[in-house]
Design a protein around this motif. Structure first.
Motif, PDB file in Angstrom:
ATOM      1  N   ALA A   1     105.298  27.860 -67.342  1.00  0.00           N
ATOM      2  CA  ALA A   1     105.286  27.005 -68.596  1.00  0.00           C
ATOM      3  C   ALA A   1     106.177  25.714 -68.357  1.00  0.00           C
ATOM      4  O   ALA A   1     105.940  24.590 -68.838  1.00  0.00           O
ATOM      5  N   ARG A   2     107.423  25.955 -67.837  1.00  0.00           N
ATOM      6  CA  ARG A   2     108.301  24.926 -67.682  1.00  0.00           C
ATOM      7  C   ARG A   2     107.781  23.737 -66.617  1.00  0.00           C
ATOM      8  O   ARG A   2     107.927  22.811 -66.958  1.00  0.00           O
ATOM      9  N   GLN A   3     106.992  24.366 -65.907  1.00  0.00           N
ATOM     10  CA  GLN A   3     106.401  23.432 -64.653  1.00  0.00           C
ATOM     11  C   GLN A   3     105.269  22.510 -65.339  1.00  0.00           C
ATOM     12  O   GLN A   3     105.128  21.254 -65.266  1.00  0.00           O
ATOM     13  N   TRP A   4     104.595  23.023 -66.227  1.00  0.00           N
ATOM     14  CA  TRP A   4     103.581  22.541 -66.932  1.00  0.00           C
ATOM     15  C   TRP A   4     104.077  21.403 -67.902  1.00  0.00           C
ATOM     16  O   TRP A   4     103.665  20.342 -68.013  1.00  0.00           O
ATOM     17  N   LYS A   5     105.249  21.687 -68.687  1.00  0.00           N
ATOM     18  CA  LYS A   5     106.053  20.899 -69.548  1.00  0.00           C
ATOM     19  C   LYS A   5     106.541  19.577 -68.783  1.00  0.00           C
ATOM     20  O   LYS A   5     106.442  18.447 -69.129  1.00  0.00           O
ATOM     21  N   LEU A   6     107.337  19.926 -67.548  1.00  0.00           N
ATOM     22  CA  LEU A   6     107.720  18.739 -66.650  1.00  0.00           C
ATOM     23  C   LEU A   6     106.484  17.784 -66.395  1.00  0.00           C
ATOM     24  O   LEU A   6     106.716  16.656 -66.250  1.00  0.00           O
ATOM     25  N   ALA A   7     105.464  18.511 -65.835  1.00  0.00           N
ATOM     26  CA  ALA A   7     104.174  17.563 -65.516  1.00  0.00           C
ATOM     27  C   ALA A   7     103.843  16.758 -67.017  1.00  0.00           C
ATOM     28  O   ALA A   7     103.428  15.391 -66.645  1.00  0.00           O
ATOM     29  N   LEU A   8     103.678  17.504 -67.906  1.00  0.00           N
ATOM     30  CA  LEU A   8     103.295  16.602 -68.965  1.00  0.00           C
ATOM     31  C   LEU A   8     104.230  15.465 -69.278  1.00  0.00           C
ATOM     32  O   LEU A   8     103.857  14.213 -69.666  1.00  0.00           O
ATOM     33  N   GLU A   9     105.551  15.866 -69.242  1.00  0.00           N
ATOM     34  CA  GLU A   9     106.655  14.721 -69.420  1.00  0.00           C
ATOM     35  C   GLU A   9     106.309  13.559 -68.415  1.00  0.00           C
ATOM     36  O   GLU A   9     106.615  12.380 -68.818  1.00  0.00           O
ATOM     37  N   ASP A  10     106.057  13.868 -67.171  1.00  0.00           N
ATOM     38  CA  ASP A  10     106.075  12.891 -66.311  1.00  0.00           C
ATOM     39  C   ASP A  10     104.789  11.941 -66.435  1.00  0.00           C
ATOM     40  O   ASP A  10     104.759  10.827 -66.309  1.00  0.00           O
ATOM     41  N   ALA A  11     103.681  12.633 -67.190  1.00  0.00           N
ATOM     42  CA  ALA A  11     102.337  11.763 -67.384  1.00  0.00           C
ATOM     43  C   ALA A  11     102.747  10.888 -68.423  1.00  0.00           C
ATOM     44  O   ALA A  11     102.405   9.732 -68.705  1.00  0.00           O
ATOM     45  N   LEU A  12     103.386  11.532 -69.699  1.00  0.00           N
ATOM     46  CA  LEU A  12     103.922  10.445 -70.628  1.00  0.00           C
ATOM     47  C   LEU A  12     104.680   9.477 -70.328  1.00  0.00           C
ATOM     48  O   LEU A  12     104.556   8.361 -70.888  1.00  0.00           O
ATOM     49  N   TRP A  13     105.679   9.760 -69.519  1.00  0.00           N
ATOM     50  CA  TRP A  13     106.365   8.703 -68.808  1.00  0.00           C
ATOM     51  C   TRP A  13     105.508   7.529 -68.112  1.00  0.00           C
ATOM     52  O   TRP A  13     105.948   6.474 -68.405  1.00  0.00           O
ATOM     53  N   THR A  14     104.635   8.006 -67.411  1.00  0.00           N
ATOM     54  CA  THR A  14     103.763   7.153 -66.784  1.00  0.00           C
ATOM     55  C   THR A  14     103.039   6.209 -67.803  1.00  0.00           C
ATOM     56  O   THR A  14     103.015   5.021 -67.436  1.00  0.00           O
ATOM     57  N   LEU A  15     102.438   6.631 -68.921  1.00  0.00           N
ATOM     58  CA  LEU A  15     101.869   5.897 -69.831  1.00  0.00           C
ATOM     59  C   LEU A  15     102.781   5.194 -70.658  1.00  0.00           C
ATOM     60  O   LEU A  15     102.481   4.043 -70.946  1.00  0.00           O
ATOM     61  N   GLU A  16     104.065   5.660 -70.837  1.00  0.00           N
ATOM     62  CA  GLU A  16     104.799   4.729 -71.511  1.00  0.00           C
ATOM     63  C   GLU A  16     105.272   3.514 -70.730  1.00  0.00           C
ATOM     64  O   GLU A  16     105.791   2.500 -71.212  1.00  0.00           O
ATOM     65  N   ARG A  17     105.469   3.684 -69.198  1.00  0.00           N
ATOM     66  CA  ARG A  17     105.804   2.428 -68.304  1.00  0.00           C
ATOM     67  C   ARG A  17     104.659   1.569 -68.574  1.00  0.00           C
ATOM     68  O   ARG A  17     104.907   0.262 -68.384  1.00  0.00           O
ATOM     69  N   GLN A  18     103.380   1.885 -68.279  1.00  0.00           N
ATOM     70  CA  GLN A  18     102.228   1.149 -68.714  1.00  0.00           C
ATOM     71  C   GLN A  18     102.469   0.249 -69.894  1.00  0.00           C
ATOM     72  O   GLN A  18     102.036  -0.939 -69.924  1.00  0.00           O
ATOM     73  N   TRP A  19     102.695   0.948 -70.899  1.00  0.00           N
ATOM     74  CA  TRP A  19     102.721   0.128 -72.256  1.00  0.00           C
ATOM     75  C   TRP A  19     103.848  -0.651 -72.297  1.00  0.00           C
ATOM     76  O   TRP A  19     103.631  -1.768 -72.835  1.00  0.00           O
ATOM     77  N   GLU A  20     104.969  -0.292 -71.786  1.00  0.00           N
ATOM     78  CA  GLU A  20     106.237  -1.431 -71.761  1.00  0.00           C
ATOM     79  C   GLU A  20     105.917  -2.592 -70.970  1.00  0.00           C
ATOM     80  O   GLU A  20     106.333  -3.699 -71.232  1.00  0.00           O
ATOM     81  N   ALA A  21     105.103  -2.255 -69.841  1.00  0.00           N
ATOM     82  CA  ALA A  21     104.905  -3.388 -68.911  1.00  0.00           C
ATOM     83  C   ALA A  21     103.836  -4.457 -69.605  1.00  0.00           C
ATOM     84  O   ALA A  21     103.860  -5.482 -69.463  1.00  0.00           O
ATOM     85  N   ALA A  22     102.926  -3.808 -70.306  1.00  0.00           N
ATOM     86  CA  ALA A  22     102.116  -4.577 -71.146  1.00  0.00           C
ATOM     87  C   ALA A  22     102.670  -5.207 -72.242  1.00  0.00           C
ATOM     88  O   ALA A  22     102.460  -6.622 -72.310  1.00  0.00           O
ATOM     89  N   ILE A  23     103.537  -4.614 -72.995  1.00  0.00           N
ATOM     90  CA  ILE A  23     104.289  -5.536 -74.111  1.00  0.00           C
ATOM     91  C   ILE A  23     105.011  -6.665 -73.499  1.00  0.00           C
ATOM     92  O   ILE A  23     104.910  -7.590 -74.051  1.00  0.00           O
ATOM     93  N   ALA A  24     105.674  -6.341 -72.256  1.00  0.00           N
ATOM     94  CA  ALA A  24     106.438  -7.432 -71.580  1.00  0.00           C
ATOM     95  C   ALA A  24     105.359  -8.747 -71.510  1.00  0.00           C
ATOM     96  O   ALA A  24     105.838 -10.085 -71.526  1.00  0.00           O
ATOM     97  N   GLU A  25     104.173  -8.197 -70.823  1.00  0.00           N
ATOM     98  CA  GLU A  25     103.282  -9.402 -70.363  1.00  0.00           C
ATOM     99  C   GLU A  25     102.853 -10.307 -71.647  1.00  0.00           C
ATOM    100  O   GLU A  25     102.599 -11.348 -71.566  1.00  0.00           O
ATOM    101  N   VAL A  26     102.555  -9.357 -72.754  1.00  0.00           N
ATOM    102  CA  VAL A  26     101.978  -9.678 -74.190  1.00  0.00           C
ATOM    103  C   VAL A  26     103.125 -10.868 -74.619  1.00  0.00           C
ATOM    104  O   VAL A  26     103.045 -11.986 -75.023  1.00  0.00           O
ATOM    105  N   ARG A  27     104.616 -10.552 -74.573  1.00  0.00           N
ATOM    106  CA  ARG A  27     105.432 -11.382 -74.844  1.00  0.00           C
ATOM    107  C   ARG A  27     105.544 -12.846 -73.867  1.00  0.00           C
ATOM    108  O   ARG A  27     105.798 -13.671 -74.668  1.00  0.00           O
ATOM    109  N   ASP A  28     105.599 -12.620 -72.798  1.00  0.00           N
ATOM    110  CA  ASP A  28     105.253 -13.792 -71.875  1.00  0.00           C
ATOM    111  C   ASP A  28     104.170 -14.652 -72.524  1.00  0.00           C
ATOM    112  O   ASP A  28     104.406 -15.911 -72.490  1.00  0.00           O
ATOM    113  N   ARG A  29     103.169 -14.299 -72.685  1.00  0.00           N
ATOM    114  CA  ARG A  29     102.015 -15.143 -73.106  1.00  0.00           C
ATOM    115  C   ARG A  29     102.303 -15.603 -74.568  1.00  0.00           C
ATOM    116  O   ARG A  29     101.857 -16.713 -74.852  1.00  0.00           O
TER     117      ARG A  29
END
Length: 442
Positions: free
Chosen positions: A35-63
Motif C-alpha cells: 500500500a505504501r508502494q502504491w502511495k509513492l507511485a501515486l505521489e510520483d504521478a501527481l508530481w509529474t502532472l504538477e511539473r507539467q502545469w508549472e511548465a505550462a504556467i511559465a510558458e503562458v506568463r512568457d506569452r
C-alpha cells in the motif's frame, strides 16, 4: 506486532523499530508496504502532472509578457491569477477559476467583471495551446521506494540492495558497482537498452559562498560558452556536435536509399522488402550511437560550466534565453548542429551549479543583437555587417574582436539595462540601440 500491548511512547517507538527490522528481513507480511508502494507511485504521478502545469504556467506568463495589447489593469489581473507568491504553495483555485469561468478577484483588483471574464477566456485559450496532451508514461522506467521497502547488505566485497517487489516475501536483489551509503527514499531506474539498473538517491549538495563580480556568458556551438573576459570553455563540444551532425547526415542519406529500395520491392519482391525492413532499417544501433554522442556532449557541458564557476566565482551571471532557440539557421549544416544543441542539459546544469555556488539568478536577459552591437562605450553601433562568422569589426569605429566575446560583453551589459527587458521585441531593441547611438553622436 501487537500494538495493544504498547504501554508508553518509548515502548511504541521500540516496537515499531523491531517491526521495521522484521519487515526488512522478510519476516513480516509486506502487504502494508505494498500500500505504501502504491502511495509513492501515486505521489510520483501527481508530481509529474504538477511539473507539467508549472511548465505550462511559465510558458503562458512568457506569452503574456509579449502581448502588447493588454491594458495595465488587464495585465495585473492576469498575472495575479498566475503568480505564486514567495515560497508559499500555489493557490490552484485561481487556475481552476480560469477553466471553470469563476469570477475570482483579489482585494487590489481594479478590473471590471467584464474585463476579468475576457482575461480568463484568453488565458484558457492560451493554456489549451500550451498544454497539449496530458503526459503519459508508456513504459515503466522507474519507481520509488522508501527506507522500509529496501535493505542494503554486503556479500564479501560486493554491495547489494534488496528491493521490495509485487510478490510477497520475494525481494529483488540488485548488485551495485562500488560501495555507497544508501539512505532515505531511492528511485530505481530501469535501463533496458543497456541491460542495467541505476539507483538514484536525492542528496543536498555542498554549497560554496558567492563571489563579488558579475559575469556574462555567450553559449555557442563551437564551444560550450565564452565569458565576458574572452575565454572559451571546452571547444571539444563543437567537435562532438560536428561529428553528431555528420553522422546524422550520412546515416539519413543511406537510410533514404534503403527506404526507396524497400518501397520499390514492396510489390515486386515482398520477401526482399521484408528482409530490408527487418535487417537494414532498425533503430537499435542508431539510438545507441545517439546516446553515446549525447553523453559526450553532456560531459563537455558539465566540464565547461564547472571550470567557469571555479575560475570566475561570480555573484551574478547574465545569459541568454534558451527557450526560444530552434533549429533554423543560415545553412542546413548549422541547423543540424543547433537542433542537436543540448538546450535542456545546459539549462539544468546552469541551474544546479548556480545553487551550488550561491549565484543570484536574475533570469535570462534579452540577447537580441548582442553579437552585432559594438561593445565600445563611446560607440554602440548595431549592424548585421559588424559580424562575419566568428569575427567582429565595427563599421563605424573599427573595433575588432571575437564575436562571441562581444556577445558575452553585451549580454552582461543588459543586466542593468532598464529599457531592454527580457520581453522587449527584437525590432524595438534595435530601435533603442540606434537611438542611443545617434544621441551620443549628435
Amino acid at each position: 506486532m501487537e500494538y495493544a500491548q504498547v504501554k508508553s511512547l518509548k515502548d511504541l517507538g521500540y516496537k515499531r523499530r523491531i517491526r521495521d527490522e522484521r519487515v526488512a528481513a522478510g519476516f513480516v507480511s509486506p502487504f502494508g508496504l505494498q500500500a505504501r508502494q502504491w502511495k509513492l507511485a501515486l505521489e510520483d504521478a501527481l508530481w509529474t502532472l504538477e511539473r507539467q502545469w508549472e511548465a505550462a504556467i511559465a510558458e503562458v506568463r512568457d506569452r503574456l509578457h509579449r502581448n502588447e495589447g493588454l491594458t495595465p489593469k488587464e495585465r495585473d489581473y492576469a498575472f495575479w491569477l498566475l503568480d505564486k507568491f514567495g515560497d508559499s504553495p500555489r493557490d490552484w483555485r485561481k487556475i481552476e477559476a480560469i477553466f471553470r469561468d469563476e469570477d475570482l478577484a483579489g482585494k487590489k483588483t481594479e478590473l471590471e467583471p467584464a474585463g476579468r471574464k475576457k482575461i480568463r477566456h484568453g488565458l484558457k485559450r492560451l493554456f489549451r495551446r500550451v498544454l497539449g496532451k496530458r503526459p503519459r508514461v508508456k513504459k515503466a522506467r522507474s519507481f520509488v521506494v522508501d527506507q522500509q521497502m529496501y535493505r542494503v547488505f554486503m556479500v564479501g566485497n560486493r554491495q547489494y540492495v534488496a528491493v521490495m517487489g509485487l510478490s510477497p516475501r520475494k525481494r529483488i536483489v540488485i548488485p551495485l558497482s562500488g560501495i555507497h551509503k544508501l539512505r532515505g527514499n531511492l528511485r530505481v531506474v530501469l535501463l533496458p537498452d543497456e541491460q542495467a539498473v541505476e539507483i538514484h538517491m536525492s542528496r543536498e549538495p555542498k554549497t560554496y559562498p558567492a563571489g563579488e563580480e558579475e559575469a556574462g556568458i555567450d553559449l555557442g556551438v563551437t564551444e560550450v560558452l565564452t565569458d565576458d573576459s574572452g575565454k572559451k570553455y571546452r571547444p571539444e563540444y563543437g567537435q562532438a556536435l560536428q561529428e553528431m551532425s555528420d553522422h546524422v547526415l550520412d546515416k539519413g542519406r543511406k537510410r533514404q536509399k534503403l527506404w526507396a529500395l524497400y518501397r520499390k520491392n514492396r510489390e515486386r519482391d515482398p520477401g526482399k522488402a521484408r528482409r530490408i525492413r527487418r535487417h537494414n532499417l532498425g533503430l537499435v544501433k542508431q539510438h545507441k550511437r545517439h546516446r553515446r554522442y549525447r553523453a559526450w556532449c553532456e560531459n563537455e557541458i558539465n566540464r565547461a560550466f564547472r571550470a567557469f564557476f571555479r575560475e570566475r566565482r561570480p555573484r551574478v551571471i547574465a545569459c541568454e534565453d534558451l527557450s526560444h532557440l530552434r533549429g533554423k539557421a543560415r545553412n542546413k549544416g548549422l541547423s543540424r548542429k543547433v537542433s542537436q544543441w543540448q538546450r535542456q542539459a545546459i539549462r539544468e546544469r546552469l541551474e544546479y551549479l548556480c545553487h551550488v555556488y550561491s549565484i543570484t539568478d536574475p533570469g535570462p536577459v534579452n540577447a537580441a543583437y548582442t553579437s552585432q552591437t559594438c561593445p565600445c562605450p563611446g560607440c554602440g553601433w548595431v549592424d548585421g555587417k559588424n559580424r562575419n562568422g566568428d569575427s567582429f569589426r565595427c563599421q563605424k569605429c573599427g573595433y575588432e574582436g571575437d564575436a562571441d566575446h562581444v556577445a558575452a560583453t553585451n549580454v552582461k551589459g543588459r543586466l542593468r539595462d532598464q529599457e531592454i527587458t527580457k520581453y522587449t521585441p527584437h525590432k524595438e531593441v534595435k530601435r533603442i540601440l540606434l537611438k542611443r547611438y545617434w544621441e551620443n553622436h549628435a
